[in-house]
Design a protein around this motif. Structure first.
Motif, PDB file in Angstrom:
ATOM      1  N   ARG A  46       0.826  -1.204   0.000  1.00  0.00           N
ATOM      2  CA  ARG A  46       0.000   0.000   0.000  1.00  0.00           C
ATOM      3  C   ARG A  46       0.867   1.264   0.000  1.00  0.00           C
ATOM      4  NH1 ARG A  46      -3.478   0.381  -2.725  1.00  0.00           N
ATOM      5  NH2 ARG A  46      -3.684   2.484  -1.898  1.00  0.00           N
ATOM      6  N   ALA A  50       0.604   3.947  -2.925  1.00  0.00           N
ATOM      7  CA  ALA A  50       0.218   5.322  -2.604  1.00  0.00           C
ATOM      8  C   ALA A  50       1.343   6.317  -2.857  1.00  0.00           C
ATOM      9  CB  ALA A  50      -0.230   5.405  -1.144  1.00  0.00           C
ATOM     10  N   TYR A  58       2.695   7.982   5.067  1.00  0.00           N
ATOM     11  CA  TYR A  58       1.560   7.054   5.009  1.00  0.00           C
ATOM     12  C   TYR A  58       0.582   7.311   6.161  1.00  0.00           C
ATOM     13  CZ  TYR A  58      -1.179   2.939   3.992  1.00  0.00           C
ATOM     14  OH  TYR A  58      -2.218   2.102   3.655  1.00  0.00           O
ATOM     15  N   LEU A  61      -1.440  10.182   5.185  1.00  0.00           N
ATOM     16  CA  LEU A  61      -2.436   9.778   4.194  1.00  0.00           C
ATOM     17  C   LEU A  61      -3.621   9.104   4.873  1.00  0.00           C
ATOM     18  CD1 LEU A  61      -3.061   9.579   1.139  1.00  0.00           C
ATOM     19  CD2 LEU A  61      -1.985   7.315   1.179  1.00  0.00           C
ATOM     20  N   LYS A  65      -7.105  10.904   4.292  1.00  0.00           N
ATOM     21  CA  LYS A  65      -7.984  10.212   3.349  1.00  0.00           C
ATOM     22  C   LYS A  65      -8.434   8.874   3.949  1.00  0.00           C
ATOM     23  CE  LYS A  65      -6.121  12.350  -0.810  1.00  0.00           C
ATOM     24  NZ  LYS A  65      -5.590  12.140  -2.185  1.00  0.00           N
ATOM     25  N   ASP A  67     -10.449   6.743   3.028  1.00  0.00           N
ATOM     26  CA  ASP A  67     -10.588   5.654   2.063  1.00  0.00           C
ATOM     27  C   ASP A  67      -9.322   4.822   1.954  1.00  0.00           C
ATOM     28  OD1 ASP A  67     -13.161   6.329   1.542  1.00  0.00           O
ATOM     29  OD2 ASP A  67     -12.772   7.302  -0.389  1.00  0.00           O
ATOM     30  N   GLU A  68      -8.174   5.426   2.254  1.00  0.00           N
ATOM     31  CA  GLU A  68      -6.915   4.676   2.170  1.00  0.00           C
ATOM     32  C   GLU A  68      -6.898   3.547   3.198  1.00  0.00           C
ATOM     33  OE1 GLU A  68      -3.385   2.965   1.425  1.00  0.00           O
ATOM     34  OE2 GLU A  68      -4.507   4.327   0.125  1.00  0.00           O
ATOM     35  N   ARG A  71      -8.716   0.750   1.752  1.00  0.00           N
ATOM     36  CA  ARG A  71      -7.907   0.083   0.728  1.00  0.00           C
ATOM     37  C   ARG A  71      -6.879  -0.848   1.367  1.00  0.00           C
ATOM     38  NH1 ARG A  71      -7.669   5.485  -1.378  1.00  0.00           N
ATOM     39  NH2 ARG A  71      -9.178   5.764  -3.074  1.00  0.00           N
TER      40      ARG A  71
END
Length: 280
Positions: A46, A50, A58, A61, A65, A67-68, A71
């Motif tokens: 990931r 990304a 990370y 992130l 976000k 949504d990450e 994911r």
């Protein structure tokens, strides 16, 4: 406290542990149920996808976000499943239902059947169990059936609750009569599980390193999950399953998994990896 990135953070295991710690503290998800090496490999995938330079990037992130995070969970969960996967296992367990579990419940005037599908992904196994019980009961009345499907992935659980599936390989092992009895066409390439089956199941997010919200189970299906756990984690999970099962309850693993806790379980069907609880 200001976080400081370490040299080579992209591949450094200490930094990866910091990400897992951040996820546990801020997202409430403890990923210690997975082998550390497995979790690290999924994290690296990931981070690379990304285009983050280090663990601080990370974490930022994940904060910016949401949504990450989904994911990452999708990447962590190997959601490869289908209805009646390993049909011989379901056939064997249906025989156990008919010959042992249902008669025992009737004799004790305790007509409650409780199953757990642990690591249920998008719900195919959970609904398969509901259909299995429905078929095994036949015309018998007065039984209360409750089946829990749990997973760590909320997106997968939402799909499970919806109960809609594409007419693809995941439905390939379903008999035509079963399809017509328990599924409703939605459109040319999608079908939905009928309400009478959906009412038998409940989906919850659950980390296998903790006790779920239910117990006194007649059977636990935990298939294709153990392969991601360490030896110690497997041992702890076997003990948890033993505690959550009712006396004479069953544990069903996948064909590639092995149970060594002979003090807790005895083998019923070695080929199908079906075991029965020993003791109370």
């Amino acid at each position: 406290m200001m976080l400081k990135a370490e040299t080579g953070a992209k591949s450094d295991e200490n930094d990866l542990r910091k990400i897992l710690h951040f996820i546990r503290e801020n997202k409430g998800i403890d990923l210690s149920q997975y082998r550390e090496g497995f979790a690290f490999r999924r994290l690296r995938l990931r981070i690379q996808a990304a285009k983050c330079q280090n663990y601080l990037d990370y974490i930022k992130l994940l904060q910016d976000k949401p949504d990450e995070f989904n994911r990452f969970l999708d990447n962590l969960s190997i959601n490869v499943t289908e209805f009646f996967r390993d049909s011989d296992v379901f056939a064997a367990f249906k025989n156990i239902l008919i010959s042992e579990i249902i008669p025992r419940k009737e004799a004790a005037s305790h007509r409650i059947i409780r199953f757990w599908s642990a690591g249920c992904a998008s719900g195919e196994e959970t609904y398969s169990l509901a259909i299995l019980i429905k078929e095994a009961l036949g015309g018998k009345t007065g039984f209360m059936v409750k089946i829990w499907g749990t997973d760590i992935d909320n997106d997968a659980l939402e799909k499970a609750r919806k109960g809609e599936y594409k007419l693809d390989e995941r439905l390939a092992k379903i008999d035509k009569n079963i399809m017509s009895k328990y599924f409703i066409p939605v459109d040319a390439d999608t079908c939905r599980v009928r309400d009478e089956i959906k009412q038998m199941v409940k989906f919850e997010q659950c980390n296998l390193s903790r006790d779920p919200s239910f117990n006194y189970l007649d059977a636990i299906f935990c298939r294709n999950v153990m392969i991601y756990l360490s030896h110690q984690q497997k041992g702890e999970l076997f003990e948890r399953f033993h505690r959550l099962l009712s006396p004479r309850g069953y544990l069903i693993l996948s064909k590639v998994e092995t149970l060594w806790e002979r003090k807790l379980f005895e083998t019923v069907l070695p080929k199908e990896k079906i075991y029965q609880k020993i003791g109370l």
